[in-house]
Design a protein around this motif. Structure first.
Motif, PDB file in Angstrom:
ATOM      1  N   VAL A 270      41.228  33.750   4.714  1.00  0.00           N
ATOM      2  CA  VAL A 270      42.647  33.459   4.538  1.00  0.00           C
ATOM      3  C   VAL A 270      42.796  32.012   4.107  1.00  0.00           C
ATOM      4  O   VAL A 270      42.228  31.095   4.726  1.00  0.00           O
ATOM      5  N   SER A 271      43.571  31.815   3.029  1.00  0.00           N
ATOM      6  CA  SER A 271      43.849  30.465   2.535  1.00  0.00           C
ATOM      7  C   SER A 271      45.353  30.265   2.515  1.00  0.00           C
ATOM      8  O   SER A 271      46.124  31.204   2.265  1.00  0.00           O
ATOM      9  N   THR A 272      45.770  29.021   2.809  1.00  0.00           N
ATOM     10  CA  THR A 272      47.192  28.690   2.835  1.00  0.00           C
ATOM     11  C   THR A 272      47.446  27.455   1.993  1.00  0.00           C
ATOM     12  O   THR A 272      46.552  26.624   1.781  1.00  0.00           O
ATOM     13  N   GLU A 273      48.672  27.349   1.540  1.00  0.00           N
ATOM     14  CA  GLU A 273      49.080  26.202   0.751  1.00  0.00           C
ATOM     15  C   GLU A 273      50.577  26.027   0.919  1.00  0.00           C
ATOM     16  O   GLU A 273      51.326  27.001   0.993  1.00  0.00           O
ATOM     17  N   LEU A 274      51.021  24.776   1.005  1.00  0.00           N
ATOM     18  CA  LEU A 274      52.426  24.456   1.184  1.00  0.00           C
ATOM     19  C   LEU A 274      52.983  23.936  -0.126  1.00  0.00           C
ATOM     20  O   LEU A 274      52.428  23.009  -0.732  1.00  0.00           O
TER      21      LEU A 274
END
Length: 702
Positions: A270-274
């Motif tokens: 899982v990768s996240t970015e704002l």
């Protein structure tokens, strides 16, 4: 006996009486009526502690009525003392552990007494009284709670909560704390509502509605998420371009999106970015497997629902997209339709983009729910003369699959680009072949190319003055055919050639060129060489017969050898013949034949009309010409001529046959021969004489 009863309503009488002494006594008498039986008695309790009863007391009394009435309530099945009541209301404490009540209401005044009995079960006569505790609105729902007086919630109440002018929900409220709670859903975000509630113990008798409570639901922010996938050439990875558009339900001015939370998961990672709140695009690099992507907004107030999309695994889906052309209506709107697929489980998505733009294409999309295979797109999304490509995707649990590719214009325009003519133009004396270059699939074109229009018109000083110039129009129906030959032109003529692309709206800008047809030298050569070749061919064919032709020509164009015609003798001969011919009967004769028969089986025929041969004796070469053997001039053509000549006995016999032309000649020459009609013959004895008669003649048609 002197009292008069009035016919109108009288509330009081003033009486004056006098005795014999004349003393007067005054008295005021009020008018009243007897008590009436109580009607419609009802009793209820709100807390199971106090019972409230009410009834209809009947006719109302005037304030001046001095006939006072008293109301007393008796509980007949209990030992409680009578209870004094008001004229239409009465309250008394509930008797412990008493369910069935039998009450009697008695009314008394100076004029009489009335009563009424009423039975009831206190458990059926409960009217719960509610008080609001809390109202907690959400985005699409509201949570309500209220309290019930008298600790009635332990017995289990049936309550109703209602959104005014919308929906009503019933619930069972059983709580030790004395609070009833419910949640009303399917509300609209950022909307003002009013709610109220009521309860009942048995479901037959409901308590009163509470005062309406006013609240507003929270604002909602949703995201419409879409993607475009680009395969990377140097690896199995893919570049996913994400685009989203926020939809705020409520007053957009009151809601500010502070940021977006972007997350994607693939193969358990899982990768996240704002992303900043002002952005609406992002790029993510994923592998060849399935990938789930989620984007959620963070608003200043209210709530946001996450938007999710699935990127299907890399590979062939087995579905070949269907390609077709579409067109907008007169208003520039599109009504798109596609074939519904059974594999689609979560609706369809139609994306479109303007083709041919130099700037990067801004993708737009619109979604249709499952089971809907049509989509209306208003004209505000499109520009006339621009070509759009619509990609129709079907959604399933594995992502979106491309189903159809539709290309079209909202409105087609006629001013398309002009073709590029190829030079030099191939020209002959009677035809012109035009070739051109054109990209009919160029998306910059403001319309679909349906073919070409080629025109040729005579120009210059060669065209005839005062007459309309010849015009040649040729339509090419195949837009991929880029050459045409126009025949039937005049040589050494100047023409103006034009080629224009055709659309549904008509021809576009033309490309023109002026040409001149060539001179047809071949036709001139053919006219000159044809007679020469014919003569040469005849000479070749007649060369083997040259000797025979030479003899024939000699006979036709030369005098016989040794023949000499004396002019004076011939003139006398003509005069003599003229006198004899005057006795001939004139008859129409189309033609004559002279047959010369010899002694031998062989027969020779001489045609008379052309007197080109000369009569001569066979031995004229050795002897001088006599009077009976003279040449005849060819320019003179008598009808009939007869000459007598001395010939040897071996001379040939002559037979002349003509029924219509020489019918009278036998009479004038019977002294030498026997002549009959139809056949003239020489007797054998005559052949022994030394002279012979030669008859020749020519009959011309007048």
């Amino acid at each position: 006996k002197h009292l008069t009863i009035p016919t109108t309503l009288v509330k009081a009488w003033s009486l004056t009486c006098s005795d014999s002494t004349g003393e007067k006594v005054h008295s005021m008498k009020f008018i009243s009526f007897p008590p009436q039986k109580p009607r419609n008695i009802t009793c209820a309790t709100s807390d199971m502690k106090t019972v409230n009863c009410s009834w209809d007391s009947g006719r109302k009394r005037a304030p001046s009525d001095r006939n006072t009435q008293t109301y007393v309530l008796h509980i007949e099945n209990s030992h409680q003392a009578p209870i004094k009541c008001k004229s239409s209301l009465c309250s008394f404490p509930a008797v412990p552990r008493l369910q069935e009540y039998r009450i009697r209401v008695v009314v008394k005044d100076q004029l009489g007494e009335e009563m009424e009995i009423y039975n009831f079960n206190i458990s059926d006569r409960v009217l719960p009284v509610l008080a609001w505790d809390r109202v907690n609105p959400g985005v699409t729902d509201v949570s309500l709670s209220w309290s019930v007086q008298g600790n009635l919630t332990q017995t289990g109440l049936l309550c109703q909560a209602e959104i005014l002018s919308d929906s009503t929900r019933e619930l069972i409220c059983k709580s030790v704390s004395g609070l009833c709670r419910t949640k009303l859903e399917h509300l609209h975000p950022s909307t003002r509502y009013s709610a109220r509630a009521r309860c009942s113990v048995s479901g037959r008798l409901w308590g009163g509605w509470t005062q309406p409570v006013v609240f507003s639901t929270d604002s909602l922010v949703t995201l419409d998420l879409w993607r475009r996938i680009q395969h990377l050439s140097n690896s199995n990875g893919r570049q996913v371009s994400l685009s989203w558009s926020p939809h705020i339900f409520g007053k957009a001015s009151e809601v500010t999106i502070q940021s977006y939370n972007l997350s994607w998961s693939q193969d358990g990672q899982v990768s996240t970015e704002l992303k900043d709140g002002g952005q609406n695009q992002a790029e993510v690099f994923v592998g060849s497997g399935r990938c789930d992507i989620s984007v959620q907004a963070e608003p200043s107030t209210g709530f946001s629902l996450p938007a999710t999309i699935t990127i299907p695994p890399n590979g062939d889906t087995g579905i070949v997209p269907l390609k077709r052309r579409v067109g907008g209506n007169a208003a520039g709107e599109f009504y798109l339709s596609w074939n519904e697929q059974s594999s689609v489980t979560c609706g369809y998505t139609v994306e479109w983009c303007i083709l041919g733009n130099t700037a990067p294409c801004t993708v737009q999309w619109k979604k249709a729910p499952e089971g809907n295979s049509t989509l209306f797109l208003p004209a505000s999304h499109f520009t006339a003369g621009c070509r759009y490509t619509f990609n129709v995707y079907g959604c399933s649990e594995n992502g979106h699959t491309l189903l159809e590719i539709q290309t079209g214009y909202s409105q087609e325009l006629s001013h398309v680009q002009s073709p590029s003519l190829i030079k030099p133009v191939y020209i002959t004396s009677s035809s012109v072949t035009l070739e051109w270059r054109y990209d009919e699939d160029d998306p910059v074109q403001p319309a679909f190319i349906t073919g070409y229009l080629v025109t040729l018109q005579e120009t210059g000083s060669d065209a005839q003055t005062g007459q309309a110039a010849n015009l040649f129009n040729v339509s090419v129906g195949d837009p991929r055919q880029r050459s045409v030959t126009i025949e039937g032109l005049q040589q050494q003529q100047e023409y103006t050639c034009s080629v224009s692309a055709l659309t549904k709206e008509g021809p576009g800008h033309p490309a023109s060129i002026t040409v001149r047809t060539r001179t047809n030298y071949l036709s001139h050569s053919v006219k000159i060489l044809t007679p020469i070749l014919l003569l040469l061919g005849c000479a070749i064919l007649l060369w083997p017969q040259r000797k025979m032709l030479k003899n024939i020509l000699k006979e036709v164009y030369t005098y016989p050898v040794g023949m000499n015609i004396k002019t004076p003798e011939f003139d006398s001969f003509l005069r003599e013949m003229d006198q004899k011919l005057q006795a001939q009967k004139v008859e129409e004769c189309m033609s004559c034949e002279i047959e010369i028969l010899n002694n031998k089986p062989e027969m020779t025929k001489l045609k008379v009309p052309d007197l080109t041969d000369f009569l001569r004796c066979p031995d004229s070469q050795s002897s001088p010409p006599s009077r009976s053997c003279l040449p005849v001039e060819t320019e003179y053509r008598p009808q009939v001529a007869m000459m007598v000549s001395d010939c040897p006995t071996q001379q040939q016999a002559t037979d002349i046959r003509d029924r219509s032309c020489l019918s009278t000649m036998a009479e004038h020459h019977s002294e030498h021969h026997e002549v009959t009609l139809g056949q003239t013959s020489l007797e054998p004895s005559d052949l022994q004489q030394e002279s012979c008669v030669i008859i020749y003649g020519y009959i011309s048609k007048t």
